[in-house]
Design a protein around this motif. Structure first.
Motif, PDB file in Angstrom:
ATOM      1  N   CYS A 186      28.041  37.576  31.826  1.00  0.00           N
ATOM      2  CA  CYS A 186      29.173  38.250  32.162  1.00  0.00           C
ATOM      3  C   CYS A 186      30.201  37.901  31.394  1.00  0.00           C
ATOM      4  O   CYS A 186      30.886  36.387  30.962  1.00  0.00           O
ATOM      5  N   TYR A 229      33.122  39.952  31.390  1.00  0.00           N
ATOM      6  CA  TYR A 229      34.514  39.337  32.141  1.00  0.00           C
ATOM      7  C   TYR A 229      34.781  37.842  32.723  1.00  0.00           C
ATOM      8  O   TYR A 229      35.719  37.879  32.071  1.00  0.00           O
ATOM      9  N   CYS A 235      37.812  37.578  38.453  1.00  0.00           N
ATOM     10  CA  CYS A 235      36.615  37.183  38.430  1.00  0.00           C
ATOM     11  C   CYS A 235      35.942  35.961  38.857  1.00  0.00           C
ATOM     12  O   CYS A 235      36.854  34.311  38.745  1.00  0.00           O
ATOM     13  N   ASN A 236      35.441  35.960  40.176  1.00  0.00           N
ATOM     14  CA  ASN A 236      35.354  35.278  41.720  1.00  0.00           C
ATOM     15  C   ASN A 236      34.595  33.684  41.027  1.00  0.00           C
ATOM     16  O   ASN A 236      35.028  32.855  41.889  1.00  0.00           O
ATOM     17  N   CYS A 275      35.920  41.081  41.807  1.00  0.00           N
ATOM     18  CA  CYS A 275      35.172  40.922  40.808  1.00  0.00           C
ATOM     19  C   CYS A 275      35.260  42.244  39.196  1.00  0.00           C
ATOM     20  O   CYS A 275      34.855  43.297  40.161  1.00  0.00           O
ATOM     21  N   HIS A 327      30.648  39.851  45.613  1.00  0.00           N
ATOM     22  CA  HIS A 327      31.078  38.734  44.891  1.00  0.00           C
ATOM     23  C   HIS A 327      31.052  38.663  43.528  1.00  0.00           C
ATOM     24  O   HIS A 327      31.845  38.254  42.495  1.00  0.00           O
ATOM     25  N   CYS A 328      29.943  38.578  43.431  1.00  0.00           N
ATOM     26  CA  CYS A 328      29.029  38.250  42.131  1.00  0.00           C
ATOM     27  C   CYS A 328      28.181  38.824  41.955  1.00  0.00           C
ATOM     28  O   CYS A 328      26.920  38.934  42.336  1.00  0.00           O
ATOM     29  N   ILE A 329      27.734  39.765  40.037  1.00  0.00           N
ATOM     30  CA  ILE A 329      26.367  40.050  39.603  1.00  0.00           C
ATOM     31  C   ILE A 329      25.829  39.554  38.806  1.00  0.00           C
ATOM     32  O   ILE A 329      25.106  39.996  38.115  1.00  0.00           O
TER      33      ILE A 329
HETATM   34  S1  SF4 Z   1      32.233  37.329  39.416  1.00  0.00           S
HETATM   35 FE1  SF4 Z   1      30.243  37.184  38.242  1.00  0.00          FE
HETATM   36  S2  SF4 Z   1      29.578  39.850  37.778  1.00  0.00           S
HETATM   37 FE2  SF4 Z   1      31.901  39.658  38.515  1.00  0.00          FE
HETATM   38  S3  SF4 Z   1      33.200  39.466  36.692  1.00  0.00           S
HETATM   39 FE3  SF4 Z   1      32.890  37.311  37.723  1.00  0.00          FE
HETATM   40  S4  SF4 Z   1      30.979  36.089  36.506  1.00  0.00           S
HETATM   41 FE4  SF4 Z   1      31.067  39.059  36.273  1.00  0.00          FE
END
Ligand code: SF4
Ligand SMILES: Cc1cc2nc3c(=O)[nH]c(=O)nc-3n(C[C@H](O)[C@H](O)[C@H](O)COP(=O)(O)OP(=O)(O)OC[C@H]3O[C@@H](n4cnc5c(N)ncnc54)[C@H](O)[C@@H]3O)c2cc1C
Length: 328
Positions: free
Chosen positions: A118, A120, A129-130, A138, A156-158
């Protein structure tokens, strides 16, 4: 880059001791860790180098499967004659990953534990960024999500799990051998990685100080009839947009049982038991494989910008099943 210490334990007991200390991180091939150190995403106090431990053997098991040490290089595993003959999906998945130079350095344990790509997550200039900073949000939500997950995500995250090898291991019912401060245990690879839920920073069942020492590939009626198909932006040296591992146990032309797993579209290597179920007892035809692919993606939740992954993953699976079934 932050300053850090370095130790190279000579035996497993010393590695377990060093790994259990706060701030320690293991290093094997270094192709993942060193990148993240340079980017400032990871800041371990000490690297514990596993390379003196000798876990670099591939051996037949008494049951007729293979045991693969955690330090076996991805290229050695991919080109091993037993893997090519008995587990073609694994060889194909490994050879679809990274580049020859990287595969010569990357280890089995490191591949299992590699972190998401990812963008980010890897950019410390992005604060939300969790996975990197629990509770920070996120940035991918509402952001650029072309590479992100359509299965297994949470608010929270994809982020997708990036490994090709792990997708094949899930289809092969591989088992991970773990040793840690509390002893030894075996973990089916399908249960090894975790979906993000409310804690994206917790990515696997490993606890502090746990080391992967190897994996077992069990003997399997599926393994010989298996295939890996990967769709990506470039012909090589690119992570999957969508990939599928398929393995079939055929009786004549009828599917007695099947294994299906996806990469590039989910937050962990993703097995589809639903797709396997619809194929059992049915003649191996393209129509059957298309139905299985439709079922496999039924729960998909694409985001604005990665809707294309649903149809792409379906086509990739149909091709993998067709190759495994000998009708491609
Ligand atoms: S939480 Fe997950 S999807 Fe969101 S920015 Fe962070 S790594 Fe990427
Ligand atoms: C440019 C590039 C392209 C790539 N393309 C692909 C691709 O297309 N497909 C793909 O699947 N991969 C790809 N990769 C990822 C690559 O496969 C991984 O970086 C590699 O497999 C990691 O193995 P390693 O031995 O170098 O791990 P390391 O970098 O040494 O370690 C990775 C992580 O695993 C942990 N670790 C390592 N060994 C153990 C162990 N035995 N027990 C517990 N923890 C351990 C480390 O602490 C670290 O957190 C790519 C990498 C790069 C840099």
């Amino acid at each position: 880059m932050n300053p850090f210490g370095y130790v190279r334990p000579a035996d497993e007991a010393a590695a377990l001791d060093a790994g259990a200390e706060a701030g320690s991180e293991f290093i094997a091939g270094g192709t993942g860790v060193v990148d993240l150190l340079r980017l400032g995403v990871e800041k371990p106090a000490r690297l514990v180098d596993l390379n003196a431990l000798g876990w670099d053997k591939i051996e037949r098991t008494p049951e007729g499967g293979l045991y693969v040490g955690a330090l076996v290089k991805n290229s050695d595993l991919a080109w091993h004659p037993d893997v090519q003959r008995h587990y073609p999906v694994l060889s194909e998945a490994l050879l679809a990953g990274a580049s020859p130079q990287l595969r010569n350095m990357a280890s089995v344990g490191g591949n299992l534990l590699q972190r998401t790509r990812c963008a980010y997550f890897r950019d410390v200039g992005v604060t939300a960024c969790n996975k990197r900073t629990p509770g920070s949000g996120c940035a991918a939500m509402g952001g650029y999500v072309r590479m992100h997950a359509v299965l297994g995500g949470s608010e929270h995250c994809i982020a997708v799990h990036p490994s090709d090898m792990c997708v094949a291991l899930v289809a092969l019912d591989a088992v991970v051998h773990v040793r840690g401060p509390t002893g030894a245990r075996l973990v089916p690879v399908a249960d090894f990685h975790l979906v993000p839920g409310t804690h994206p920073e917790v990515e696997s069942v490993l606890a502090r100080g746990d080391i992967v020492v190897g994996i077992t590939l069990p003997p399997s009626p599926f393994a010989r009839r298996s295939a890996y198909v990967k769709a990506r932006d470039r012909a090589s040296y690119a992570f999957a947009l969508a990939s599928a591992a398929a393995a079939l146990h055929l009786e004549g032309t009828v599917v007695r049982d099947a294994r299906v797993a996806f990469g590039g579209i989910a937050t962990k290597p993703w097995r589809s038991k639903e797709a396997e179920y619809v194929m059992r007892g049915e003649p191996a035809t393209r129509a059957l494989f298309e139905r299985a692919a439709e079922v496999a993606l039924r729960e998909a939740r694409p985001h604005s910008g990665n809707e294309f992954k649903v149809a792409l993953a379906q086509r990739v699976l149909v091709r993998a099943l067709s190759r495994a079934g000998g009708i491609a």
